[in-house]
Design a protein around this motif. Structure first.
Motif, short mmCIF file in Angstrom:
data_model
loop_
_atom_site.label_atom_id
_atom_site.label_comp_id
_atom_site.label_asym_id
_atom_site.label_seq_id
_atom_site.Cartn_x
_atom_site.Cartn_y
_atom_site.Cartn_z
N PHE A 76 -7.79 30.13 58.48
CA PHE A 76 -9.32 30.13 59.18
C PHE A 76 -10.36 30.10 57.91
O PHE A 76 -11.50 30.37 58.25
N SER A 77 -9.95 29.87 56.65
CA SER A 77 -10.93 29.83 55.65
C SER A 77 -11.62 28.60 55.69
O SER A 77 -11.01 27.51 56.01
N PRO A 78 -12.84 28.74 55.19
CA PRO A 78 -13.62 27.37 55.20
C PRO A 78 -13.20 26.48 53.96
O PRO A 78 -12.85 26.83 53.16
N PRO A 79 -13.00 25.19 54.28
CA PRO A 79 -12.67 24.36 53.18
C PRO A 79 -13.60 24.42 52.01
O PRO A 79 -14.87 24.21 51.99
N SER A 80 -13.25 24.70 50.90
CA SER A 80 -14.05 24.62 49.66
C SER A 80 -14.33 23.26 49.17
O SER A 80 -15.41 23.37 48.52
N HIS A 81 -13.42 22.28 49.14
CA HIS A 81 -13.73 21.05 48.80
C HIS A 81 -13.28 19.98 49.91
O HIS A 81 -11.88 19.60 49.85
N PRO A 82 -14.12 19.79 50.93
CA PRO A 82 -13.86 18.71 52.05
C PRO A 82 -13.18 17.49 51.53
O PRO A 82 -13.78 16.87 50.50
N VAL A 83 -12.22 17.16 52.22
CA VAL A 83 -11.63 15.89 51.68
C VAL A 83 -11.39 15.10 53.16
O VAL A 83 -11.34 15.72 54.16
N LEU A 84 -11.37 13.87 52.96
CA LEU A 84 -10.94 12.96 54.05
C LEU A 84 -9.63 12.14 53.83
O LEU A 84 -9.32 11.32 54.54
N SER A 85 -9.06 12.51 53.19
CA SER A 85 -7.53 11.95 52.74
C SER A 85 -6.79 12.10 53.77
O SER A 85 -5.90 11.09 54.09
#
Length: 304
Positions: A76-85
């Motif tokens: 449930f932690s927010p993504p620190s570095h969002p990725v689309l891979s």
């Protein structure tokens, strides 16, 4: 002889000047009552919002994270570095083929249900035959029979028809189990059409086919949209019939493909959540298009 012109005690003398209208007293306005806040309803809405929002946050947030980030910081932690891979990984694993199969099955089921349910509902509402009413009662018994209870007869029927491991094997039983609810909703919608409209078109010389296409179909648009959306939801999320009635990987639909995808990648939860997000987008689009007609279509006929 004198006339007594005195006004009795308690009476109010009103004089009217020539050329001026009589003053009328304005009615008193009733005080506006303030509505008390519905605390119970607000609490229930807040609970429902949490129930819906938390899974959506988990699915979307996990799809934008890497596997190491997901395992290190928690689900449930927010993504620190969002990725689309993760979305690229999904399409490289055959997601597009499953999506095409699911679209073909859903469109075919919706077209078959609407094409059969609309004339059947029209016959139920307009016909006075006992045979039609009896058939409608028997058809409604299908609402009480779950698909799991009939999977063996359905499997035998599909294999005898030599339709096993085809998309038609998924379309036919899915449409059959969606017909009772569709006819029930459409017949309730048709009962809202005044009988005077039928009589007016009949007097003008319109036949049954013309009445059906020019009167019934346009006025039952909310019911048609409602039936179409709910039928599409059932066909899109169908899992039992694709699991039992298909075998090859090229004939599998999206829910079964997601199940295989989860087993294939094991603990790659972000990639699996990306596949879930992509599978939700068509359903969200269908809801946004027909949300105005859903409530009116479901509540049709209950006011009579």
């Amino acid at each position: 002889m004198t006339t007594d012109t005195r006004v009795p005690t308690g009476a109010r003398r009103t004089t009217r000047m020539p050329g001026r209208p009589t003053r009328r007293t304005r009615p008193r306005r009733r005080p506006v009552l303030k509505r008390r806040p519905d605390l119970a309803g607000g609490a229930a809405a807040a609970v429902w919002l949490v129930v819906v929002a938390v899974p959506l946050y988990y699915v979307v947030g996990a799809s934008l994270r890497t596997r190491s980030d997901y395992l290190d910081t928690g689900p449930f932690s927010p993504p620190s570095h969002p990725v689309l891979s993760n979305y690229g990984t999904v399409f490289d694993s055959g997601f597009g083929h499953y999506l095409v199969n699911n679209v073909l099955v859903t469109v075919s089921v919706v077209a078959m249900v609407l094409g059969l349910a609309m004339p059947a509902a029209y016959a139920v509402v307009r016909s006075r035959s006992r045979l039609v009413s009896t058939g409608f009662s028997v058809l409604l018994m299908g609402l009480a029979i779950p698909a799991q209870a009939t999977i063996i007869p359905v499997y035998l029927t599909i294999t005898r028809l030599r339709l096993y491991d085809t998309l038609a094997a998924i379309v036919l039983p899915s449409a059959a189990f969606a017909l009772p609810m569709a006819i029930l909703v459409l017949s309730s919608t048709l009962r809202d059409i005044p009988s005077e409209l039928y009589e007016a078109m009949t007097v003008d010389g319109a036949g049954a086919a013309r009445v059906f296409w020019t009167l019934v179909v346009p006025l039952t648009r909310p019911g048609l949209i409602t039936v179409g959306i709910y039928t599409a939801l059932g066909a899109w999320n169908g899992f039992l019939f694709p699991l039992v009635l298909t075998q090859s990987d090229t004939k599998r639909t999206l829910p079964l493909g997601l199940w295989n995808f989860q087993g294939q990648h094991g603990i790659d939860v972000p990639a699996t959540m990306a596949a879930v997000v992509l599978s939700l987008l068509p359903l969200l689009g269908a809801y946004l298009v027909g949300r105005r007609h859903l409530l009116s279509g479901l509540t049709a006929g209950f006011g009579k």
